[in-house]
Design a protein around this motif. Sequence first.
Motif, mmCIF file in Angstrom:
data_model
loop_
_atom_site.group_PDB
_atom_site.id
_atom_site.type_symbol
_atom_site.label_atom_id
_atom_site.label_comp_id
_atom_site.label_asym_id
_atom_site.label_seq_id
_atom_site.Cartn_x
_atom_site.Cartn_y
_atom_site.Cartn_z
ATOM 1 N N SER A 187 0.835 -1.275 -0.062
ATOM 2 C CA SER A 187 -0.065 -0.080 0.113
ATOM 3 C C SER A 187 0.705 1.144 -0.024
ATOM 4 O O SER A 187 0.636 2.050 -0.717
ATOM 5 N N ILE A 188 2.026 1.293 0.844
ATOM 6 C CA ILE A 188 2.893 2.420 0.885
ATOM 7 C C ILE A 188 3.549 2.442 -0.572
ATOM 8 O O ILE A 188 3.707 3.764 -0.948
ATOM 9 N N LEU A 189 4.015 1.418 -0.928
ATOM 10 C CA LEU A 189 4.803 1.305 -2.224
ATOM 11 C C LEU A 189 3.961 2.046 -3.234
ATOM 12 O O LEU A 189 4.197 3.004 -4.079
ATOM 13 N N ILE A 190 2.812 1.474 -3.562
ATOM 14 C CA ILE A 190 1.900 1.784 -4.738
ATOM 15 C C ILE A 190 1.237 3.281 -4.324
ATOM 16 O O ILE A 190 1.195 4.131 -5.293
ATOM 17 N N GLY A 191 1.078 3.523 -3.375
ATOM 18 C CA GLY A 191 0.263 4.678 -2.938
ATOM 19 C C GLY A 191 1.628 5.902 -3.066
ATOM 20 O O GLY A 191 1.042 6.896 -3.678
ATOM 21 N N VAL A 192 2.937 5.847 -2.571
ATOM 22 C CA VAL A 192 3.619 6.796 -2.658
ATOM 23 C C VAL A 192 4.035 6.961 -4.249
ATOM 24 O O VAL A 192 4.211 8.170 -4.726
ATOM 25 N N VAL A 193 4.341 5.845 -5.065
ATOM 26 C CA VAL A 193 4.468 5.930 -6.441
ATOM 27 C C VAL A 193 3.239 6.772 -7.258
ATOM 28 O O VAL A 193 3.552 7.565 -8.113
ATOM 29 N N THR A 194 2.018 6.384 -6.783
ATOM 30 C CA THR A 194 1.033 7.040 -7.328
ATOM 31 C C THR A 194 0.890 8.595 -7.092
ATOM 32 O O THR A 194 0.361 9.254 -8.053
ATOM 33 N N GLY A 195 1.301 8.793 -5.902
ATOM 34 C CA GLY A 195 1.131 10.016 -5.625
ATOM 35 C C GLY A 195 2.389 11.020 -6.412
ATOM 36 O O GLY A 195 2.050 12.057 -6.737
ATOM 37 N N VAL A 196 3.418 10.374 -6.486
ATOM 38 C CA VAL A 196 4.370 11.116 -7.233
ATOM 39 C C VAL A 196 4.052 11.185 -8.609
ATOM 40 O O VAL A 196 4.390 12.343 -9.274
ATOM 41 N N LEU A 197 3.768 10.198 -9.385
ATOM 42 C CA LEU A 197 3.135 10.189 -10.643
ATOM 43 C C LEU A 197 1.975 11.119 -11.060
ATOM 44 O O LEU A 197 2.117 11.702 -11.772
ATOM 45 N N THR A 198 1.234 11.327 -10.044
ATOM 46 C CA THR A 198 0.020 12.343 -10.206
ATOM 47 C C THR A 198 0.435 13.672 -9.970
ATOM 48 O O THR A 198 0.179 14.767 -10.643
ATOM 49 N N TYR A 199 1.429 13.931 -9.081
ATOM 50 C CA TYR A 199 2.155 15.068 -9.081
ATOM 51 C C TYR A 199 2.810 15.695 -10.422
ATOM 52 O O TYR A 199 2.882 16.854 -10.784
ATOM 53 N N ARG A 200 3.622 14.595 -10.780
ATOM 54 C CA ARG A 200 4.384 15.111 -12.081
ATOM 55 C C ARG A 200 3.491 15.067 -13.310
ATOM 56 O O ARG A 200 3.967 15.600 -14.417
ATOM 57 N N ASN A 201 2.170 14.689 -13.437
ATOM 58 C CA ASN A 201 1.231 14.567 -14.414
ATOM 59 C C ASN A 201 0.018 14.918 -13.909
ATOM 60 O O ASN A 201 -0.709 14.237 -13.456
ATOM 61 N N GLN A 202 0.056 16.345 -13.606
ATOM 62 C CA GLN A 202 -1.272 17.077 -12.837
ATOM 63 C C GLN A 202 -2.490 16.628 -13.583
ATOM 64 O O GLN A 202 -3.648 16.557 -12.825
ATOM 65 N N LYS A 203 -2.647 16.285 -14.960
ATOM 66 C CA LYS A 203 -3.757 16.066 -15.718
ATOM 67 C C LYS A 203 -4.313 14.625 -15.070
ATOM 68 O O LYS A 203 -5.667 14.405 -15.305
ATOM 69 N N LEU A 204 -3.498 13.741 -14.536
ATOM 70 C CA LEU A 204 -3.846 12.532 -13.977
ATOM 71 C C LEU A 204 -4.364 12.678 -12.775
ATOM 72 O O LEU A 204 -4.979 11.550 -12.301
ATOM 73 N N ALA A 205 -4.197 13.737 -11.867
ATOM 74 C CA ALA A 205 -4.406 13.696 -10.616
ATOM 75 C C ALA A 205 -5.920 13.499 -10.179
ATOM 76 O O ALA A 205 -6.241 12.699 -9.357
ATOM 77 N N GLY A 206 -6.744 14.209 -11.066
ATOM 78 C CA GLY A 206 -8.203 14.200 -10.657
ATOM 79 C C GLY A 206 -8.658 12.704 -11.133
ATOM 80 O O GLY A 206 -9.502 12.317 -10.307
#
Length: 220
Positions: free
Chosen positions: A40-59
């Motif tokens: 959960s931590i691994l996937i959650g952190v990676v997802t958070g970083v990826l959504t930050y670097r690709n703001q269109k994906l965040a929503g």
Amino acid sequence: MIIEGLNDFTAEIIRVWNTQMLSLRTVEHLYMFFFALFFSILIGVVTGVLTYRNQKLAGPVLNSLNVVETVPDVALLVLLLPIFGIGAAPTIVASILYSILPIARDTYTGLSNVPREYIEIAEALGLTPREVLFKVRFPLSLPLIAGGVRIAVVFTMGVVTLGGLIAAGGLGAALQNGIQLYDMGTILVTGAWVGLLAVLLDGIAGIIEKILKARYGTWS
């Protein structure tokens, strides 16, 4: 009278502990818990970083994770049965799915809201955008990420306990036995032990969060 009551209470705890093999059940429970929490931590952190670097994906990504949170935990376990069968696998997958959101959301929020002055100092020192992300933004986001992990600890403990309904083992199996046999001693002792473990794990997560706040500040 009081001593006799304490003796009876102690004897009941020993009876339940031995008949329900709570030592083994605890090991099974913690194995599923830590396995699910790690991913959960691994996937959650990676997802958070990826959504930050690709703001269109965040929503879309965070909204999709929100949808998962709206599914009742028992229903999610049932939905996973045709894919993973009964046992630990669907329990662990369900725990991960429930716990990704708070970690991903807090990672994204933390990275997005680092005070501008820290970024300006890093840029003035010649750090590249990637270095700013991993050497400035990410460390300063750790207190908020730890808060998300603390929420995930509670989610994971709850879902792993429910895994007893689908033969996942762990302390949920002992609780299920108590319910089926209408054995109040088993229900109370096992339930109290699960609650104590949850409090201890939440306390450890809280200490880690406080340490990170003391080191990196509470701006987030």
